[in-house]
Write an enzyme that holds these catalytic residues in place. Structure first.
Site, short mmCIF file in Angstrom:
data_model
loop_
_atom_site.label_atom_id
_atom_site.label_comp_id
_atom_site.label_asym_id
_atom_site.label_seq_id
_atom_site.Cartn_x
_atom_site.Cartn_y
_atom_site.Cartn_z
N ASP A 114 0.85 -1.20 0.00
CA ASP A 114 0.00 0.00 0.00
C ASP A 114 0.88 1.25 0.00
OD1 ASP A 114 -3.21 0.53 0.99
OD2 ASP A 114 -1.79 2.21 1.13
N ILE A 115 0.49 2.23 -0.79
CA ILE A 115 1.28 3.46 -0.93
C ILE A 115 1.26 4.30 0.35
CG2 ILE A 115 -0.49 5.05 -1.83
CD1 ILE A 115 1.50 5.72 -4.11
N ASN A 127 -12.96 -3.50 2.41
CA ASN A 127 -13.94 -2.42 2.53
C ASN A 127 -14.90 -2.51 1.35
OD1 ASN A 127 -12.85 -1.19 4.88
ND2 ASN A 127 -11.24 -0.26 3.64
N VAL A 172 -10.89 2.89 -3.44
CA VAL A 172 -10.55 2.36 -4.77
C VAL A 172 -11.56 1.27 -5.12
CG1 VAL A 172 -8.81 1.18 -6.15
CG2 VAL A 172 -8.09 2.90 -4.46
N HIS A 207 -10.35 -5.46 -3.38
CA HIS A 207 -9.04 -5.76 -2.78
C HIS A 207 -9.19 -6.12 -1.31
CE1 HIS A 207 -9.78 -1.41 -2.35
NE2 HIS A 207 -9.18 -1.51 -1.19
N HIS A 236 -6.90 -5.81 2.22
CA HIS A 236 -5.72 -5.30 2.90
C HIS A 236 -5.18 -6.42 3.79
CE1 HIS A 236 -6.81 -0.89 2.34
NE2 HIS A 236 -7.97 -1.47 2.09
P1 5GP Z 1 -9.83 1.23 0.39
O1 5GP Z 1 -10.14 2.32 1.34
O2 5GP Z 1 -10.44 1.44 -0.97
O3 5GP Z 1 -10.11 -0.13 0.96
O4 5GP Z 1 -8.24 1.27 0.26
C1 5GP Z 1 -7.55 1.66 -0.88
C2 5GP Z 1 -6.07 1.61 -0.54
O5 5GP Z 1 -5.33 1.78 -1.74
C3 5GP Z 1 -5.61 2.73 0.41
O6 5GP Z 1 -5.03 2.14 1.59
C4 5GP Z 1 -4.59 3.51 -0.41
O7 5GP Z 1 -3.49 3.96 0.36
C5 5GP Z 1 -4.17 2.52 -1.48
N1 5GP Z 1 -3.78 3.12 -2.75
C6 5GP Z 1 -4.46 4.07 -3.43
N2 5GP Z 1 -3.82 4.39 -4.58
C7 5GP Z 1 -2.70 3.61 -4.61
C8 5GP Z 1 -1.63 3.47 -5.55
O8 5GP Z 1 -1.56 4.13 -6.58
N3 5GP Z 1 -0.65 2.57 -5.25
C9 5GP Z 1 -0.69 1.80 -4.10
N4 5GP Z 1 0.31 0.96 -3.93
N5 5GP Z 1 -1.69 1.92 -3.20
C10 5GP Z 1 -2.67 2.80 -3.44
#
Ligand code: 5GP
Ligand code: ZN
Length: 115
Positions: free
Chosen positions: A29-30, A86, A95, A99, A101
């Site tokens: 994760d970024i 999520n 996103v 996915h 985590h």
């Molecule tokens: P969500 O809240 O949708 O479950 O989590 C999306 C996750 O994707 C977040 O923890 C965010 O930091 C990560 N993320 C968003 N854009 C990027 C990206 O371009 N590269 C990577 N490696 N992670 C990302």
């Protein structure tokens, strides 16, 4: 399709990949929320848990198989970890490419809190 995780899966934008095979891709994760914070995604674009189709369950099972392997490889299998999906607005999904985590490496906060 303008999806950041599809682009990561295809390799058209960079990421720190940890694992990939024909079904799934895993990368860091970024914005890590824990010392170990990986994301595991299906190669197929599926927006959320709500959009998983009957033929997709093998991919979702594969995500779990890979999560178990990565937990060992990344050194958190013994200390413990959390797998989080999520789904939708109230969960804070940002996103919209399905996915999980994989979080670990330190004591994690409460998983079931309502802020
Ligand atoms: P969500 O809240 O949708 O479950 O989590 C999306 C996750 O994707 C977040 O923890 C965010 O930091 C990560 N993320 C968003 N854009 C990027 C990206 O371009 N590269 C990577 N490696 N992670 C990302
Ligand atoms: Zn996608």
């Amino acid at each position: 399709m303008d999806c950041i995780f599809c682009k990561i899966a295809q390799g058209s934008i960079p990421s720190n990949k940890i694992f990939e095979n024909d079904k799934v891709v895993a990368f860091y994760d970024i914005q890590p929320a824990a010392p170990v914070h990986a994301l595991i995604i299906p190669r197929k674009h599926i927006e959320s848990m709500n959009d998983v189709q009957e033929e997709d369950w093998e991919d979702i099972a594969e995500i779990h198989r890979v999560a178990q392997k990565l937990a060992k490889d990344l050194g958190v299998a013994e200390t413990g970890y959390r797998l989080v999906n999520n789904c939708g607005k109230d969960s804070g999904q940002v996103v919209f490419h399905f996915h999980f985590h994989l979080l670990g490496g330190s004591k994690l906060g409460p998983a079931n809190s309502q802020e």
